[in-house]
Scaffold this active site. Structure first.
Site, PDB file in Angstrom:
ATOM      1  N   GLY A 224      33.153   0.032 -12.779  1.00  0.00           N
ATOM      2  CA  GLY A 224      33.780   1.452 -12.510  1.00  0.00           C
ATOM      3  C   GLY A 224      34.242   2.121 -11.706  1.00  0.00           C
ATOM      4  N   ASN A 336      25.535  -1.782  -9.403  1.00  0.00           N
ATOM      5  CA  ASN A 336      23.659  -1.865  -9.786  1.00  0.00           C
ATOM      6  C   ASN A 336      24.406  -3.727 -10.547  1.00  0.00           C
ATOM      7  OD1 ASN A 336      21.760  -1.559  -8.992  1.00  0.00           O
ATOM      8  ND2 ASN A 336      22.434   0.447 -10.319  1.00  0.00           N
ATOM      9  N   THR A 364      29.113   3.184  -6.145  1.00  0.00           N
ATOM     10  CA  THR A 364      28.743   4.074  -7.192  1.00  0.00           C
ATOM     11  C   THR A 364      29.076   5.631  -7.580  1.00  0.00           C
ATOM     12  OG1 THR A 364      26.809   4.536  -9.277  1.00  0.00           O
ATOM     13  CG2 THR A 364      26.722   3.078  -6.336  1.00  0.00           C
ATOM     14  N   ASP A 366      27.532   7.653  -9.123  1.00  0.00           N
ATOM     15  CA  ASP A 366      26.290   8.226  -9.477  1.00  0.00           C
ATOM     16  C   ASP A 366      25.094   8.389  -8.916  1.00  0.00           C
ATOM     17  OD1 ASP A 366      27.710   7.682 -11.914  1.00  0.00           O
ATOM     18  OD2 ASP A 366      26.818   6.153 -12.524  1.00  0.00           O
ATOM     19  N   ARG A 411      24.790   7.832 -15.059  1.00  0.00           N
ATOM     20  CA  ARG A 411      25.058   6.984 -16.663  1.00  0.00           C
ATOM     21  C   ARG A 411      23.176   7.308 -17.097  1.00  0.00           C
ATOM     22  NH1 ARG A 411      27.453   2.908 -19.060  1.00  0.00           N
ATOM     23  NH2 ARG A 411      28.812   1.564 -17.379  1.00  0.00           N
ATOM     24  N   GLU A 465      25.911  12.719 -17.991  1.00  0.00           N
ATOM     25  CA  GLU A 465      25.672  12.208 -19.715  1.00  0.00           C
ATOM     26  C   GLU A 465      24.798  11.362 -19.952  1.00  0.00           C
ATOM     27  OE1 GLU A 465      28.309   8.198 -16.983  1.00  0.00           O
ATOM     28  OE2 GLU A 465      28.687   8.298 -19.400  1.00  0.00           O
ATOM     29  N   MET A 518      37.507  12.249 -14.069  1.00  0.00           N
ATOM     30  CA  MET A 518      38.470  13.274 -13.353  1.00  0.00           C
ATOM     31  C   MET A 518      38.034  13.216 -12.024  1.00  0.00           C
ATOM     32  SD  MET A 518      40.419  16.089 -14.793  1.00  0.00           S
ATOM     33  CE  MET A 518      40.703  16.315 -13.674  1.00  0.00           C
TER      34      MET A 518
HETATM   35  N1  LIG Z   1      23.044  -9.799 -14.110  1.00  0.00           N
HETATM   36  C1  LIG Z   1      23.780  -9.835 -14.461  1.00  0.00           C
HETATM   37  N2  LIG Z   1      24.597 -11.430 -13.267  1.00  0.00           N
HETATM   38  C2  LIG Z   1      25.521 -11.843 -13.389  1.00  0.00           C
HETATM   39  N3  LIG Z   1      26.629 -10.914 -13.292  1.00  0.00           N
HETATM   40  C3  LIG Z   1      26.368  -9.688 -13.485  1.00  0.00           C
HETATM   41  C4  LIG Z   1      25.092  -9.347 -14.103  1.00  0.00           C
HETATM   42  N4  LIG Z   1      25.158  -7.942 -14.265  1.00  0.00           N
HETATM   43  C5  LIG Z   1      26.556  -7.316 -14.351  1.00  0.00           C
HETATM   44  N5  LIG Z   1      27.359  -8.297 -14.077  1.00  0.00           N
HETATM   45  C6  LIG Z   1      28.716  -8.984 -14.126  1.00  0.00           C
HETATM   46  O1  LIG Z   1      29.272  -7.634 -12.562  1.00  0.00           O
HETATM   47  C7  LIG Z   1      30.493  -6.669 -13.012  1.00  0.00           C
HETATM   48  C8  LIG Z   1      30.062  -5.655 -12.827  1.00  0.00           C
HETATM   49  O2  LIG Z   1      28.914  -4.737 -13.859  1.00  0.00           O
HETATM   50  P1  LIG Z   1      28.789  -3.150 -14.341  1.00  0.00           P
HETATM   51  O3  LIG Z   1      30.206  -3.619 -15.404  1.00  0.00           O
HETATM   52  O4  LIG Z   1      27.921  -3.172 -14.890  1.00  0.00           O
HETATM   53  O5  LIG Z   1      29.654  -2.466 -13.280  1.00  0.00           O
HETATM   54  P2  LIG Z   1      28.718  -1.816 -11.677  1.00  0.00           P
HETATM   55  O6  LIG Z   1      28.572  -3.035 -10.888  1.00  0.00           O
HETATM   56  O7  LIG Z   1      27.102  -1.676 -11.893  1.00  0.00           O
HETATM   57  O8  LIG Z   1      29.525  -0.794 -11.301  1.00  0.00           O
HETATM   58  P3  LIG Z   1      29.300   0.931 -12.132  1.00  0.00           P
HETATM   59  O9  LIG Z   1      28.801   1.449 -11.083  1.00  0.00           O
HETATM   60  O10 LIG Z   1      30.709   1.171 -11.668  1.00  0.00           O
HETATM   61  O11 LIG Z   1      28.551   0.108 -13.713  1.00  0.00           O
HETATM   62  C9  LIG Z   1      30.681  -7.277 -14.485  1.00  0.00           C
HETATM   63  O12 LIG Z   1      31.670  -7.833 -14.468  1.00  0.00           O
HETATM   64  C10 LIG Z   1      30.059  -8.297 -15.247  1.00  0.00           C
HETATM   65  O13 LIG Z   1      29.723  -8.947 -15.784  1.00  0.00           O
HETATM   66  O1  LIG Z   2      34.070   4.055 -19.011  1.00  0.00           O
HETATM   67  P1  LIG Z   2      33.380   3.270 -18.313  1.00  0.00           P
HETATM   68  O2  LIG Z   2      34.633   2.530 -16.930  1.00  0.00           O
HETATM   69  O3  LIG Z   2      33.068   1.845 -18.602  1.00  0.00           O
HETATM   70  O4  LIG Z   2      32.604   3.985 -16.650  1.00  0.00           O
HETATM   71  C1  LIG Z   2      31.883   4.785 -16.807  1.00  0.00           C
HETATM   72  C2  LIG Z   2      30.150   4.668 -16.102  1.00  0.00           C
HETATM   73  O5  LIG Z   2      30.524   4.660 -15.062  1.00  0.00           O
HETATM   74  C3  LIG Z   2      29.887   5.585 -14.153  1.00  0.00           C
HETATM   75  O6  LIG Z   2      30.699   6.682 -13.226  1.00  0.00           O
HETATM   76  C4  LIG Z   2      29.043   4.503 -13.001  1.00  0.00           C
HETATM   77  O7  LIG Z   2      28.743   3.460 -13.026  1.00  0.00           O
HETATM   78  C5  LIG Z   2      29.240   5.905 -15.161  1.00  0.00           C
HETATM   79  O8  LIG Z   2      28.352   7.266 -14.522  1.00  0.00           O
HETATM   80  C6  LIG Z   2      29.469   5.537 -15.604  1.00  0.00           C
HETATM   81  O9  LIG Z   2      28.592   6.208 -17.678  1.00  0.00           O
HETATM   82 MG   LIG Z   3      26.649  -0.441 -13.708  1.00  0.00          MG
END
Ligand SMILES: Nc1ncnc2c1ncn2[C@@H]1O[C@H](COP(=O)(O)OP(=O)(O)OP(=O)(O)O)[C@@H](O)[C@H]1O
Ligand SMILES: O=P(O)(O)OC[C@H]1O[C@](O)(CO)[C@@H](O)[C@@H]1O
Ligand SMILES: [Mg+2]
Length: 594
Positions: A224, A336, A364, A366, A411, A465, A518
């Protein structure tokens, strides 16, 4: 022992307490967290996951009657936090760095380092920072005694503020928990002995493992949005007001600050990968050449000019693409999930014996990355959240029997809600994922709101949330990355409040504010912007130093490198036994709702 209770009643054990042998196997919110008997460390099961996160408990099976247990613990800790390096796979001879702190003009000057710089300008691979963030609660006299200020310590007592910051920079700011039941205590053994835990210091090394002129570096942002992405990758400049067509971006069209550090080393071939990992496997997307032209102020806007995405690609396809592009260094900004992906890419590169460094930068709002003081974007999100809270407060206080309700992101972790509550001072009730609550009954939220309306005339509630998901119908929906899509707790509470006050025949004017996007689409505030800059620079230093499968962070006020698996083995969450959560409850005056 400080267990953080989760909505479903699962115990989340603090890092450093896993000697307490207990088996749990439960699904918590988005992910399934497993606390296994053999590994004894929280790990995250992702059904779609292509990697298994390493889960080694430093203190598994510790025999505290062994007089050498601390030494063993520290040895295991050192092993766990050792940084994967290209040398582990390749027989490499490093070369002198091309990164100089002095004598840099508009051109990179070859070998311009002074003797003084050689002596003091670099970080040694053996330098360490104390991992644990500890607090000092002694008076200045005790500090003088404790820190030997009269024995040539460089901290001169000029003013109390200076004195304190000087002291706090000495890496010796520790708290001694006298008991595992002390608020927020993180103890390894039953006596809460102090055991030092050191991690690797970040920064430029005197020896590097790449010839900068031959390096191709790639940067991507994934997951995100988060305030500060553009700062880390600062600064991207477009001459046109039009949005970028990623299929056709001329060289020198854009300019990133991670790029600035790379270019100071002498790297000329730098590319941005559009829309996160998608940029590696979506044939319609093309890499964006980045250059160091001095450009302005793109960090003044939020978002990511490279774009972000969620969604799984096959790690082998991604590495095929990295190989085909001949990328030597990959900088990955994300949360993560993104870091799990980064580690999988790193492992695959090793398997294929590719000399590629993969370095993460945790992003993040979060603030849910383990071990770090904070992640960039969090401060900004909290600051922005206060605006929504203030509006809810004004609405509630201006209305007859007004109830303001604000839903904030978070989250798995309630840090944004907790900090926004603490900073605004306008919240009567803060609800977070880590702390279960009831709506109905004599001790439920609704009864408390009745009480507030009767006594104060208005009330303001802040809900994260991920809070109260047990009160909603379970959904099996998942987003493209495999994250569970939550039910809307804000809407649910709003409806329940309205219904309740109707039923008891008391007027209530409920105003619901959901500022979700926002708070993360804004530009980074000053403190986040500084953090971004330092993290971005350290990411580049880490890659040149030959580390891969690492991430950068700020721990216990110091900038460090950490092996990725150590920071993503679970989501960092608010400890309901911590002083901070206690302070939050003191500030709101809320009861337990149970
Ligand atoms: N265990 C995993 N192994 C390999 N790729 C992963 C794994 N988990 C997530 N990904 C990849 O990482 C990318 C981002 O994952 P995710 O949507 O969970 O966001 P995030 O990095 O955790 O950020 P946010 O904090 O916004 O959730 C995605 O393209 C997903 O395919
Ligand atoms: O609607 P999107 O883009 O999937 O992102 C929402 C999520 O992104 C975060 O800000 C970061 O993981 C979470 O708190 C929230 O659940
Ligand atoms: Mg994530």
């Amino acid at each position: 022992m400080a267990f953080a209770s989760l909505p479903n009643g699962v115990g989340l054990i603090n890092l450093g307490q896993s000697h307490l042998h207990k088996e749990l196997n439960e699904c918590f919110n988005v992910k399934c967290l497993r606390f296994g008997t053999s590994k004894k460390r929280l790990t995250r099961d992702r059904p779609s996951s292509s990697i298994v996160v390493r889960a080694v408990a430093p203190n598994s099976d510790i025999d505290f009657s062994d007089p050498d247990w601390k030494q063993r613990y520290q040895e295991e800790f050192e092993k766990r936090f050792s940084l994967p390096h290209l040398r582990d796979v390749f027989d490499l001879t490093p070369i002198p760095t091309t990164f100089f702190l002095k004598n840099r003009g508009s051109q990179v000057v070859e070998d311009a380092s002074s003797t003084e710089e050689k002596k003091y300008g670099y970080v040694n691979d053996d330098d360490r920072a104390l991992l644990r963030k500890e607090l000092l609660s002694v008076n200045p006299d005790q500090i003088t005694e404790l820190y030997g200020l009269n024995e040539g310590n460089s901290c001169l007592v000029q003013s109390f503020g200076y004195f304190m910051s000087c002291i706090f920079s000495k890496e010796r700011n520790v708290i001694k928990f006298s008991s595992p039941t002390s608020a927020g205590a993180e103890c390894i053994d039953p006596n809460c002995s102090w055991v030092e835990q050191w991690v690797h210091r970040a920064g430029p090394r005197q020896q590097i493992y790449f010839e900068p002129g031959k390096v191709k570096a790639g940067i991507l942002t994934c997951g995100g949005l988060c305030p500060g992405l553009n700062d880390v990758i600062r600064q991207l400049h477009t001459r046109s007001k039009k949005s970028i067509n990623f299929a056709e971006v001329p060289a020198k069209f854009v300019d990133f600050e991670i790029v600035l550090t790379l270019e100071i080393y002498g790297v000329k071939n730098i590319v941005g990968i559009p829309y996160g990992y998608r940029g590696f496997f979506d044939k319609g997307l093309h890499e964006v050449p980045l250059s160091r032209q001095v450009v302005q102020n793109i960090n003044l806007s939020g978002g990511s000019l490279l774009g972000v995405s969620r969604g799984n690609g096959e790690v082998s396809d991604i590495v095929d693409s990295i190989q085909a592009r001949r990328i030597d260094m990959l900088f990955i900004l994300g949360g993560n999930g993104t870091h799990a992906g980064a580690n999988a890419i790193h492992e695959e590169c090793r398997k294929r014996k590719l000399k590629i460094c993969v370095v993460g930068v945790p992003k993040t709002i979060d603030n849910d990355i383990l071990l770090m003081d904070k992640t960039f974007g969090f401060d900004t999100a909290v600051e922005e959240a206060q605006r929504a809270i203030n509006s809810a407060y004004i609405e509630a206080h201006s209305a007859y029997h007004g109830i303001g309700l604000v839903k904030l992101m978070g989250r798995n972790s309630g840090f944004i809600a907790m900090h926004a509550t603490l900073s605004s001072g306008q919240i009567d009730v803060c609800l977070i994922p880590e702390v279960p609550f009831k709506l109905d009954g004599p001790y439920g939220l609704l009864k408390h709101l009745e009480h507030l309306i009767e006594n104060k005339g208005s009330a303001v509630v802040c809900v994260a949330e991920g809070a109260g998901q047990d009160l909603l119908e379970k959904s099996n929906a998942r987003d493209l990355s495999g994250n569970v899509v939550f039910g809307d707790i804000g809407v649910h509470i709003q409806q329940k409040i309205k219904k309740h006050f109707k039923e008891i025949n008391v007027h209530a004017d409920v105003k619901y504010i959901d500022p979700t996007y926002m708070i993360r689409a804004v530009r980074a505030n000053a403190s986040d912007a500084i953090l971004c800059t330092v993290l971005g620079q350290n990411a580049v230093h880490g890659a040149f130093a030959g580390f891969s499968g690492i991430t950068v962070g700020i721990c216990n006020t110091h900038y460090v490198y950490l092996p990725i698996p150590e920071v993503i083995s679970s989501a960092r969450s608010v400890d309901p036994n911590s002083r901070m959560w206690h302070r939050c409850m003191t500030s709101t005056g809320q009861p337990d709702f149970l």
